[in-house]
Design a protein around this motif. Structure first.
Motif, PDB file in Angstrom:
ATOM      1  N   UNK A  17       0.827  -1.222   0.000  1.00 38.29           N
ATOM      2  CA  UNK A  17       0.000   0.000   0.000  1.00 38.29           C
ATOM      3  C   UNK A  17       0.857   1.265   0.000  1.00 38.29           C
ATOM      4  N   UNK A  18       2.167   1.077  -0.008  1.00 36.17           N
ATOM      5  CA  UNK A  18       3.076   2.220   0.057  1.00 36.17           C
ATOM      6  C   UNK A  18       3.135   2.979  -1.267  1.00 36.17           C
ATOM      7  N   UNK A  20       5.223   5.915  -1.256  1.00 36.33           N
ATOM      8  CA  UNK A  20       6.486   6.648  -1.161  1.00 36.33           C
ATOM      9  C   UNK A  20       7.664   5.697  -0.919  1.00 36.33           C
ATOM     10  N   UNK A  21       7.581   4.948   0.171  1.00 39.07           N
ATOM     11  CA  UNK A  21       8.745   4.138   0.571  1.00 39.07           C
ATOM     12  C   UNK A  21       9.116   3.066  -0.446  1.00 39.07           C
ATOM     13  N   UNK A  22       8.102   2.512  -1.123  1.00 39.12           N
ATOM     14  CA  UNK A  22       8.429   1.490  -2.122  1.00 39.12           C
ATOM     15  C   UNK A  22       9.259   2.083  -3.264  1.00 39.12           C
ATOM     16  N   UNK A  23       8.964   3.337  -3.611  1.00 35.93           N
ATOM     17  CA  UNK A  23       9.740   4.006  -4.663  1.00 35.93           C
ATOM     18  C   UNK A  23      11.179   4.261  -4.191  1.00 35.93           C
ATOM     19  N   UNK A  24      11.296   4.649  -2.925  1.00 35.17           N
ATOM     20  CA  UNK A  24      12.631   4.928  -2.377  1.00 35.17           C
ATOM     21  C   UNK A  24      13.472   3.653  -2.333  1.00 35.17           C
ATOM     22  N   UNK A  67      11.714   4.303   6.823  1.00 35.45           N
ATOM     23  CA  UNK A  67      10.398   3.885   7.329  1.00 35.45           C
ATOM     24  C   UNK A  67       9.367   4.997   7.167  1.00 35.45           C
ATOM     25  N   UNK A  68       8.081   4.617   7.182  1.00 37.71           N
ATOM     26  CA  UNK A  68       7.021   5.610   7.334  1.00 37.71           C
ATOM     27  C   UNK A  68       6.870   5.900   8.825  1.00 37.71           C
ATOM     28  N   UNK A  69       6.719   7.172   9.182  1.00 37.69           N
ATOM     29  CA  UNK A  69       6.537   7.528  10.602  1.00 37.69           C
ATOM     30  C   UNK A  69       5.207   6.974  11.091  1.00 37.69           C
ATOM     31  N   UNK A 155       0.939  11.319   2.099  1.00 37.65           N
ATOM     32  CA  UNK A 155      -0.246  10.686   1.505  1.00 37.65           C
ATOM     33  C   UNK A 155      -0.691  11.380   0.214  1.00 37.65           C
ATOM     34  N   UNK A 156      -0.270  12.622   0.030  1.00 31.33           N
ATOM     35  CA  UNK A 156      -0.648  13.328  -1.206  1.00 31.33           C
ATOM     36  C   UNK A 156       0.551  13.553  -2.119  1.00 31.33           C
ATOM     37  N   UNK A 157       1.703  13.027  -1.710  1.00 31.98           N
ATOM     38  CA  UNK A 157       2.943  13.308  -2.453  1.00 31.98           C
ATOM     39  C   UNK A 157       2.885  12.801  -3.897  1.00 31.98           C
TER      40      UNK A 157
END
Ligand SMILES: Cc1cc2nc3c(=O)[nH]c(=O)nc-3n(C[C@H](O)[C@H](O)[C@H](O)COP(=O)(O)O)c2cc1C
Length: 206
Positions: A17-18, A20-24, A67-69, A155-157
């Motif tokens: 469901x990521x 952002x982090x999956x892209x990083x 990590x996600x905070x 969440x909107x990035x």
């Protein structure tokens, strides 16, 4: 040959469901000299292999938590990892010098707005202040602590088109760390690593 070996310890409980982090993580895996460990993938039942994780630490110079905070902290896996891996006699205590001289920092995403992470914002503390336990963990274990790299309003990035430029900066940062081309003293004094001067000049070429 990389100058510095960089270890990214990634913790996301629901990576599918990521946004952002999956892209990083995808970008980090492509940087030569960087080792990526997906902790939730490797330890679905939290049975962390302490010897393996300690060996990984010994083999790297720069340690990054990504990590996600979650509730102003890391997801639970990274706390469990610290509790088990950073043992007395290894990471601290008279003989516990294994991490001395290494570099440590956090790369995180947060749902809250950047303005919220200020003394007068609704989260009351800066992101560096919120991560103080990790800063002190680094100090206690003899590692140099760098300011955190953060992406807010995560969440909107994606819809706002801010993920690609952040990935670009992250990739550049990893490459410079591998090349040992970072001013660590400067990077350790900033409020956020995002303010590192050379990082601010990186353009989004995606
Ligand atoms: C259990 C949980 C706790 C969260 N706690 C926070 C928080 O304390 N502060 C914050 O800014 N965002 C918080 N968030 C939002 C996440 O940080 C955000 O969804 C994540 O960084 C997005 O990254 P991703 O697209 O890689 O999942 C929380 C989300 C969840 C699911």
């Amino acid at each position: 040959m990389p100058e510095k070996r960089v270890l990214v310890l990634y913790a996301h409980p629901s990576p599918h469901r990521s946004e952002v982090n999956q892209q990083l993580i995808r970008a980090a895996k492509q940087v030569e000299g960087v080792t990526v460990v997906d902790l939730y993938h490797d330890y679905p039942t939290y049975q962390i292999n302490i010897d393996l994780e300690q060996q990984r630490l010994l083999e790297h110079d720069v340690i990054i938590f990504q990590f996600p905070l979650y509730w102003y902290s890391t997801p639970a896996m990274l706390k469990e990892w610290q509790d088990l891996v950073l043992e007395y006699g290894f990471a601290y205590g008279q003989e516990g010098t294994a991490l001395h001289g290494k570099v440590f920092f956090c790369s995180l995403s947060a749902g809250g707005k950047a303005e919220a992470y200020q003394t007068d914002g609704y989260n009351h503390f800066t992101i560096r202040e919120i991560l103080h336990p990790l800063e002190q963990m680094a100090k206690m274990t003899g590692m140099q602590y760098l300011a955190p790299l953060s992406l807010f309003s995560a969440r909107t990035a994606r819809d706002d088109g801010r993920v690609a430029s952040h990935v670009q900066k992250w990739r550049w940062l990893l490459q410079q760390l591998v090349a040992d081309n970072i001013d660590y003293d400067q990077a350790s004094t900033l409020a956020k690593l995002n303010h590192y001067p050379a990082l601010q000049t990186i353009e989004d070429d995606a």
